[in-house]
Structure formats: structure tokens, C-alpha cells
Enzyme design. Structure first.
Site, mmCIF file in Angstrom:
data_model
loop_
_atom_site.group_PDB
_atom_site.id
_atom_site.type_symbol
_atom_site.label_atom_id
_atom_site.label_comp_id
_atom_site.label_asym_id
_atom_site.label_seq_id
_atom_site.Cartn_x
_atom_site.Cartn_y
_atom_site.Cartn_z
ATOM 1 N N ALA A 90 0.861 -1.181 0.000
ATOM 2 C CA ALA A 90 0.000 0.000 0.000
ATOM 3 C C ALA A 90 0.896 1.229 0.000
ATOM 4 C CB ALA A 90 -0.903 -0.013 1.228
ATOM 5 N N MET A 91 0.988 1.896 -1.127
ATOM 6 C CA MET A 91 1.906 3.021 -1.299
ATOM 7 C C MET A 91 1.134 4.343 -1.229
ATOM 8 S SD MET A 91 4.393 1.480 -4.292
ATOM 9 C CE MET A 91 5.542 2.870 -4.194
ATOM 10 N N SER A 92 1.342 5.079 -0.147
ATOM 11 C CA SER A 92 0.640 6.342 0.051
ATOM 12 C C SER A 92 1.334 7.513 -0.629
ATOM 13 C CB SER A 92 0.521 6.645 1.542
ATOM 14 O OG SER A 92 1.804 6.921 2.088
ATOM 15 N N GLY A 93 2.580 7.287 -1.077
ATOM 16 C CA GLY A 93 3.373 8.370 -1.638
ATOM 17 C C GLY A 93 4.335 8.969 -0.643
ATOM 18 N N GLY A 94 4.288 8.484 0.602
ATOM 19 C CA GLY A 94 5.201 8.953 1.641
ATOM 20 C C GLY A 94 6.458 8.109 1.711
ATOM 21 N N VAL A 95 7.375 8.522 2.567
ATOM 22 C CA VAL A 95 8.668 7.841 2.657
ATOM 23 C C VAL A 95 8.531 6.437 3.238
ATOM 24 C CG1 VAL A 95 9.215 8.865 4.903
ATOM 25 C CG2 VAL A 95 11.064 8.078 3.425
ATOM 26 N N ASP A 96 7.650 6.236 4.190
ATOM 27 C CA ASP A 96 7.555 4.945 4.882
ATOM 28 C C ASP A 96 7.124 3.814 3.952
ATOM 29 O OD1 ASP A 96 8.275 6.138 7.351
ATOM 30 O OD2 ASP A 96 6.207 6.770 7.660
ATOM 31 N N CYS A 142 -6.256 13.371 6.750
ATOM 32 C CA CYS A 142 -5.777 13.630 5.393
ATOM 33 C C CYS A 142 -6.789 14.354 4.521
ATOM 34 C CB CYS A 142 -5.376 12.310 4.729
ATOM 35 S SG CYS A 142 -6.744 11.125 4.540
ATOM 36 N N CYS A 196 -10.488 4.209 8.777
ATOM 37 C CA CYS A 196 -9.840 4.018 7.482
ATOM 38 C C CYS A 196 -9.033 2.727 7.465
ATOM 39 C CB CYS A 196 -8.942 5.216 7.174
ATOM 40 S SG CYS A 196 -8.145 5.128 5.555
#
Length: 389
Positions: A20-26, A211, A114
Site C-alpha cells: 500500500a503506497m501512500s506516496g510517503g517515505v515509509d 488527510c 480508514c
């Protein structure tokens, strides 16, 4: 703990993992570590809300710039990447519930809703459709196998980053397919790995919690969806005096002191909110301290059935706010048979709508036993019970 231990597969090349790629670094580092280790990685990013207002806002998640960043990371890593439109289900499961809660005078945690619905329930199903048995995320929490084959959640190594409070509602069935590769790491290590992997998001700021709230003004979102939450009403002292008028129950939460708009010789705090009467009840600080918390919508991950754990008055450590440390408590039932948590030292500002999350210890590596939504908090015989119950 090695990546192979976390994922639980001895053959990376034949193991498909959806990240699950949120676009953040983690989450980007999770995808990078798995791809580098040879796993068959598929990146998935969820578009959760209309990103028109959030596309140019620093700290927005799951919209606009973040979707673009996730795509760039996937290209850098050479993995397939999909953007899924979950807007309608996110609105129903998270945003509508968020607005309903404030209109009812309680303080919600949208991240919990969520995680347990859109991100875990729905995305796990999507991962299966993509031929994967594992969904990995960038949450700071640890998942380990138990001797009986089940999995358990534990607090992250870096307590300041621990996200187990927001994951208490994760079910046992969901845990079977979830993996959290960052649980044993510190944020500084994760950013260093992002730079090592050549990811453009290595220095990207962390996203904010809510968010979908443009500019952080949650009241604007609530009032648009539930106008009644913005209707004025009385500010009433616990002794019955009407002290002034408020701007709508959505602007207040238990424990609040600032922004009441009233002038009194002594400091007063929000003690209770009665949305039906449109009343905000205030009182002295000592009225905030509660020792009994009634919970509902319970998710239990302990080894002993929850009813048995309550009957045995099982000792636990309870966390009643995301920013608080777990404190000594025990499970019990009230006179009506409802499950409650007895706080040994008492807690201030315990707000209905928040979560009461339970652990087996107060340490950083404690096991998450589950938790529930706070329905009511009482101080057992003191001013709060006498005047508010």
C-alpha cells in the site's frame, strides 16, 4: 529481525506482495526493501477523496501530489503500480462517520475507521484479486507469529512513532495477511534507507493525520455535511448555571479549556457534551478525572476469550489517547453487564468516540490485546457521576 522473518516466506521470487503506497517515505521504503530482496512486488495507491483542494497542499495524503510521488517511486524501483479509486467507499466509511461523530458530540478517530475498512478489509481483498497473499504497509507496528500459528501485534521499537493505537481494530483474519516491515526500525533509519534506494521522497515531510481536511479546518468539513453540528447552544456549568453560548458542538471536545469564549474566576474545562440539547457542560479540572471507561465495538486479539478476560478482571495497560502512554488498568463489567476498563490511576480528558486500546504491558515492545470505542467515562461517585450521569 530479517525481512524474510517478517514476511514469513523462504522463497521471495515466488511470493507476490502488494504494498500500500501512500506516496510517503515509509511505504516507499517498504516497497523498496521488498523489491531489493527479490519479492514480486506490486504497488497500489488509493485515491480516497477528491484531490482538487488537496493537490497543492503540503501534508496531504492519498491524493494529488502523493499519487504522483508513489508512481515515481514505483518507476524508480521497476515495479508495477496501480491507482485505485476508493473515493465513494472512503466517503461512506470514513468521512460520513467522521461528520456523524462530531454532530453527535463525540470525538472520532478517522484513521482507525480508514485502517479497518478501506485500507485493510478492502485492500486485502484487492491484493487477493492481484494474486497476492500478503499486503505490506508502512505502519510503525510489529506483527509476529505465535506458537499456534496466529499472528499478534506489538508496539513499534520507536515509541514516538508507534501506530498500534490506530490499528487496534485490525482483526485476527486480517492479521494473517498483513505485514509491517518497519516495526523494528526508527524513522532516521527509514529516511537513510530511502536515500540509499535513490527514492525522491527521502526528505518528504510526514503527512498529517486527518488527510481529507483541507487546511486542517475539520469544522468546515463537518458543517458542510452536518449543518446541525454548527448550531449554537448553551455552555452550562456542572452546578446548573448557564455561563454563555457556544458556536456548535463540533468545536468542542472533552478536556478542552481554550476557546470556550466565557470569562470566569477559575479555569473551566469541557466535561461533557449533550448534542441532543446542544449543551456543552463545563467544570473544574478535578471533574475531568475518570476511573471507569465503558467501551463498545470491541476487537479482541488476546489469547483468552474477551468475556473470560473480563470475568477474571484481567490486568492490562490502557491507552485512552494516541498521545498518552499505556497506564495500569483491569477489565471488568459494570452493574448492567457492559464491559468496562477500570483505570487504576485515573485519566483526565477521556473523550467518547476516542479509542481505549489495551496492551499486556506498559513497555515499548508490549503486545496489543485489542480495544474498543469509548462510549462513556465516569469517575465513580465524584462530581462527574453525580452531575453528568
Amino acid at each position: 529481525m530479517t525481512l524474510e522473518d517478517i514476511i514469513g516466506s523462504p522463497d521471495p521470487a515466488s511470493t507476490r506482495v502488494v504494498v500500500a503506497m501512500s506516496g510517503g517515505v515509509d511505504s516507499s521504503v517498504v516497497a523498496g526493501l521488498l523489491a531489493r530482496a527479490g519479492y514480486d512486488v506490486v504497488g497500489v495507491t488509493l485515491q480516497l477523496y477528491d484531490h482538487g483542494a488537496a493537490a497543492h497542499r503540503t501534508g496531504a495524503c492519498c491524493a494529488g501530489q502523493d499519487i504522483y510521488d508513489a508512481r515515481r517511486v514505483a518507476e524508480t524501483l521497476g515495479i508495477p503500480h496501480y491507482v485505485l479509486d476508493y473515493e465513494s467507499r472512503f466517503r461512506e466509511e470514513v468521512i460520513e462517520r467522521f461528520a456523524d461523530s462530531y454532530a453527535a458530540g463525540v470525538t472520532p478517530i478517522p484513521c482507525v475507521d480508514c485502517n479497518r475498512t478501506v485500507k485493510f478489509r478492502d485492500l486485502l481483498a484487492t491484493a487477493g484479486d492481484l494474486g497476492a497473499t500478503i499486503l505490506a504497509t508502512g505502519h510503525y507496528v510489529s506483527s509476529r507469529a505465535l506458537p499456534d500459528g496466529r499472528r499478534a501485534l506489538y508496539r513499534a521499537a520507536e515509541s514516538a512513532r508507534d501506530q498500534s493505537y490506530f490499528l487496534y481494530a485490525t482483526t485476527q483474519a486480517q492479521l494473517a495477511g498483513l505485514r509491517f516491515p518497519l516495526g523494528h526500525m526508527r524513522k532516521a533509519e527509514v529516511r537513510a534507507l530511502a536515500a540509499e534506494l535513490g527514492l525522491a521522497v527521502a526528505d518528504k515531510p510526514d503527512s498529517q493525520d486527518i488527510c481529507f481536511v483541507p487546511g486542517g479546518d475539520y469544522a468546515q468539513v463537518v458543517e458542510r455535511l452536518r449543518p446541525e453540528a454548527g448550531e449554537a447552544g448553551d455552555i452550562v456549568h456542572l452546578d446548573g448555571r448557564v455561563l454563555g453560548r457556544h458556536r456548535g458542538v463540533m468545536h468542542y471536545t472533552i478536556g478542552q479549556r481554550k476557546g470556550l469564549g466565557i470569562s470566569t474566576p477559575e479555569p473551566l474545562y469541557v466535561i461533557a457534551i449533550d448534542a441532543g440539547k446542544r449543551e456543552v457542560k463545563v467544570g473544574p479540572r478535578e471533574a475531568l478525572t475518570v476511573r471507569t471507561v465503558r467501551i463498545g465495538d470491541i476487537n479482541w486479539l488476546g489469547d483468552t476469550p474477551f468475556a473470560e478476560a473480563c470475568a477474571a478482571k484481567t490486568e492490562v495497560f490502557a491507552k485512552v489517547r494516541s498521545t498518552r502512554a499505556p497506564a495500569p488498568a483491569h477489565l471488568d463489567c459494570d452493574a448492567a453487564g457492559h464491559p468496562v476498563v477500570r483505570l487504576h490511576l485515573g485519566e483526565d480528558g477521556v473523550a467518547p468516540g476516542q479509542a481505549c486500546v489495551l496492551y499486556d504491558a506498559g513497555t515499548d515492545a508490549a503486545r496489543l490485546l485489542g480495544g474498543g470505542t469509548i462510549l462513556r467515562a465516569a469517575a465513580e461517585g465524584d462530581l462527574l457521576r453525580a452531575r453528568v450521569a
